[in-house]
Design an enzyme around this catalytic site. Structure first.
Site, PDB file in Angstrom:
ATOM      1  N   HIS A 119       0.949  -0.891  -0.018  1.00  0.00           N
ATOM      2  CA  HIS A 119       0.212   0.377  -0.110  1.00  0.00           C
ATOM      3  C   HIS A 119       0.746   1.459  -0.600  1.00  0.00           C
ATOM      4  O   HIS A 119      -0.007   2.396  -0.418  1.00  0.00           O
ATOM      5  CB  HIS A 119      -1.000   0.294   1.515  1.00  0.00           C
ATOM      6  CG  HIS A 119      -2.257   0.943   0.766  1.00  0.00           C
ATOM      7  ND1 HIS A 119      -2.107   1.881   0.020  1.00  0.00           N
ATOM      8  CD2 HIS A 119      -3.265   0.932   1.536  1.00  0.00           C
ATOM      9  CE1 HIS A 119      -3.364   2.109   0.206  1.00  0.00           C
ATOM     10  NE2 HIS A 119      -4.340   1.918   0.880  1.00  0.00           N
ATOM     11  N   GLN A 164     -14.271   2.947  -0.533  1.00  0.00           N
ATOM     12  CA  GLN A 164     -14.950   3.075  -1.281  1.00  0.00           C
ATOM     13  C   GLN A 164     -14.135   2.118  -2.826  1.00  0.00           C
ATOM     14  O   GLN A 164     -13.456   3.391  -3.358  1.00  0.00           O
ATOM     15  CB  GLN A 164     -15.834   4.088  -1.645  1.00  0.00           C
ATOM     16  CG  GLN A 164     -16.526   3.178  -2.765  1.00  0.00           C
ATOM     17  CD  GLN A 164     -17.851   4.600  -3.657  1.00  0.00           C
ATOM     18  OE1 GLN A 164     -18.660   4.096  -4.159  1.00  0.00           O
ATOM     19  NE2 GLN A 164     -17.166   5.778  -3.172  1.00  0.00           N
ATOM     20  N   SER A 187      -9.905  11.223  -1.531  1.00  0.00           N
ATOM     21  CA  SER A 187      -8.200  11.280  -2.207  1.00  0.00           C
ATOM     22  C   SER A 187      -8.439  12.963  -2.804  1.00  0.00           C
ATOM     23  O   SER A 187      -8.838  13.675  -2.735  1.00  0.00           O
ATOM     24  CB  SER A 187      -9.181  10.854  -3.445  1.00  0.00           C
ATOM     25  OG  SER A 187      -7.802  11.376  -4.572  1.00  0.00           O
TER      26      SER A 187
END
Length: 548
Positions: free
Chosen positions: A203, A420, A320
């Site tokens: 990640h 999401q 984001s």
């Protein structure tokens, strides 16, 4: 690559593309006291021209994807992979070094230091750390029962989504494929003998959205090739044989390998994964109610957690911040006071009619949307406070009181970590919880269905992924019912049709003192009504029904 642009709030703003370019150039190197993210962006270093292929749970090969300054064709790659598969069958005496990347980071850092003492190991580590990506050729996985919703698949000798996700997440154990990994490499593509395929990504360099874009690009490309029905042709190119990596493992490193194997086996046994495939409706329903699908799901998660545990907790939802250069993510906090007030009304802790519940839901939605908007536009609080905390750690003799306060600690203990990650194709993403008493919830809303991957740890007595999934399904249905009820228009009871003679006479009396023009119109209307009524009576009909 074409620049991504914002689709919501200040539409059209360009998005930072840096994450895409780190997918095949980055590596996470273990260290003490912290790891380092290494990216091969220097013009002085040659770009890597090889990938690493791992198979048989322990054997590493270097596969050059360039030959004479040209990329290998798909047929050449296929030929080389066949060679690797055959060589792996004959070389199963290697040590399971890959399992070290699953150890505690300090342990892995210490083991890497030991490995680097041998030049053979240094060459092997260098080849892995500089490669473009890792390809894991997994052995077939036995089919076994996972959760209540997988009984049918198990009986039909089919693997369910939980089994597939486990294989991508951790390899299903050291006896199967957990040693067939190198978890520090950003991109690990996984293909199993039984056809299961996916990836495991580290990640640190990138968010899930960039990875999903890559995967969907690959899937579309594969579909285009399939439709073209290209004929398979034998490779005519003479290719050098792939090189097998060598290792020299002493007793100290072997002890680290044994410890890492025990560690990942414990983690695998402790992880509880449940995948909810919700088929009653998808993102189109909230849209039809003039609601944000993301806010709808987030509030459903709040309602679910409260139903199970009786309180709300700090909730992390990634947002984001790619509108800014090198932007990654900030946090949308869904556990608002407005959400709490609505949740209490939904479970009956406060008296509220359906109209009241709907009003509270709208308020909670507005609050959630406002926090989301502030966060993606750069006004979030979490990254800002984190930056101040790290600066204080580096430059201050004493940590400011705000960062040692219980309120700050509680606010950053994310028992509900959510994200999401939407896809347009048949794919999903999952991850583990971030705290021992928490849940990891990754959701993928499609137009008419939703996929929700829920994880928790079995070692915590108060968390259970399948129970959270069942309760979440009931929350979705409860919210759906509330919206339907709130949108039902009150039934209009049509008045009974009274005798037209009385109505017309009444209208005539009301307009007796009006203008000559009005009086004429009323008399004409009155005459027509009388005529119709007389005709109805002559026909033997009830004037109530026909005197219109």
């Amino acid at each position: 690559m074409p620049i991504d642009r914002a689709r919501h709030k200040e539409k059209g703003q360009p998005m930072c593309m840096e994450q895409y370019y780190r997918l095949f150039t980055s590596y996470r190197c273990p260290g003490i006291p912290k790891d380092a993210l290494i990216s091969n962006t220097s013009k002085l270093m040659p770009e890597p021209e090889h990938i690493i292929v791992i198979c048989k749970n322990q054997v590493f090969f270097v596969l050059d994807v360039m030959n004479n300054f040209s990329r290998l064709t798909e047929e050449d790659l296929y030929t080389q992979l066949q060679r690797i598969s055959k060589m792996a069958e004959e070389n199963t005496d290697s040590e399971k070094v890959g399992i070290l990347t699953a150890a505690y980071r300090d342990k892995w850092a210490a083991a890497r230091t030991k490995l680097m003492q041998e030049s053979t190991n240094r060459d092997s580590l260098d080849a892995i750390e500089r490669c473009i990506f890792v390809l894991c050729l997994d052995d077939a996985v036995p089919i076994k029962f996972n959760h209540q919703n997988s009984i049918d698949e198990t009986n039909m000798n089919m693997r369910d989504n939980v089994s597939l996700a486990f294989q991508m997440l951790h390899g299903l154990g050291t006896d199967l494929n957990s040693s067939n990994r190198w978890f520090d490499k950003t991109m690990q593509f996984i293909i199993s003998e039984d056809g299961a395929c996916g990836l495991n990504y580290e990640h640190s360099p990138s968010e899930g959205i960039a990875v999903v874009q890559l995967i969907e690009h690959l899937l579309k490309y594969m579909e285009e090739l399939r439709q073209k029905k290209l004929l398979r042709m034998k490779s005519l190119c003479e290719l050098p044989c792939p090189r097998k990596l060598q290792w020299k493992v002493n007793e100290d490193v072997q002890e680290y390998i044994n410890e890492a194997s025990e560690h990942i086996e414990w983690l695998i046994d402790d992880l509880d994964l449940y995948i909810l495939t919700f088929e009653h409706f998808g993102r189109e329903f909230p849209k039809s109610q003039n609601m944000s699908p993301d806010s709808f799901i987030q509030l459903a998660l709040q309602l679910t957690f409260y139903k199970i545990h009786g309180h709300l907790v700090s909730t992390y939802e990634s947002a984001s911040t790619r509108r800014f250069r090198l932007g990654r993510v900030d946090n949308i906090r869904a556990n608002s006071l407005a959400a709490l007030e609505w949740v209490k009304s939904m479970i009956g802790e406060s008296d509220a009619t359906d109209a009241d519940k709907m009003l509270l839901l709208r308020r909670a939605m507005d609050c959630q949307t406002e926090i989301m908007t502030q966060t993606i536009l750069g006004h979030g609080i979490d990254c800002h406070l984190l930056a101040l905390k790290e600066m204080s750690r580096e430059y201050c003799d004493e940590m400011p009181a705000i960062f040692t306060d219980d309120a700050y600690r509680i606010a950053n203990h994310f028992s509900l970590s959510t994200s999401q990650v939407p896809t347009t194709m048949d794919a999903f993403m999952c991850y583990g919880p971030v705290v021992p008493d928490g849940y990891g919830v990754c959701y993928n809303p499609h137009p008419n269905t939703m996929t929700v991957c829920i994880t928790s740890f079995k070692s915590h007595s108060e968390t259970r992924s399948d129970y959270f999934g069942f309760t979440l399904e009931s929350s979705f249905l409860q919210m759906h019912e509330l919206c339907i009820k709130a949108n039902e228009k009150p039934q209009i009871v049509k008045p009974m049709r009274t005798a037209s003679i009385e109505r017309c006479n009444s209208e005539a009396r009301d307009h007796q003192n009006g203008s000559p023009r009005k009086q004429k119109l009323v008399r004409q209307k009155n005459a027509n009504c009388n005529s119709n009524s007389v005709e109805s009576v002559q026909n033997g009909s009830d004037t109530t029904d026909n005197g219109k």
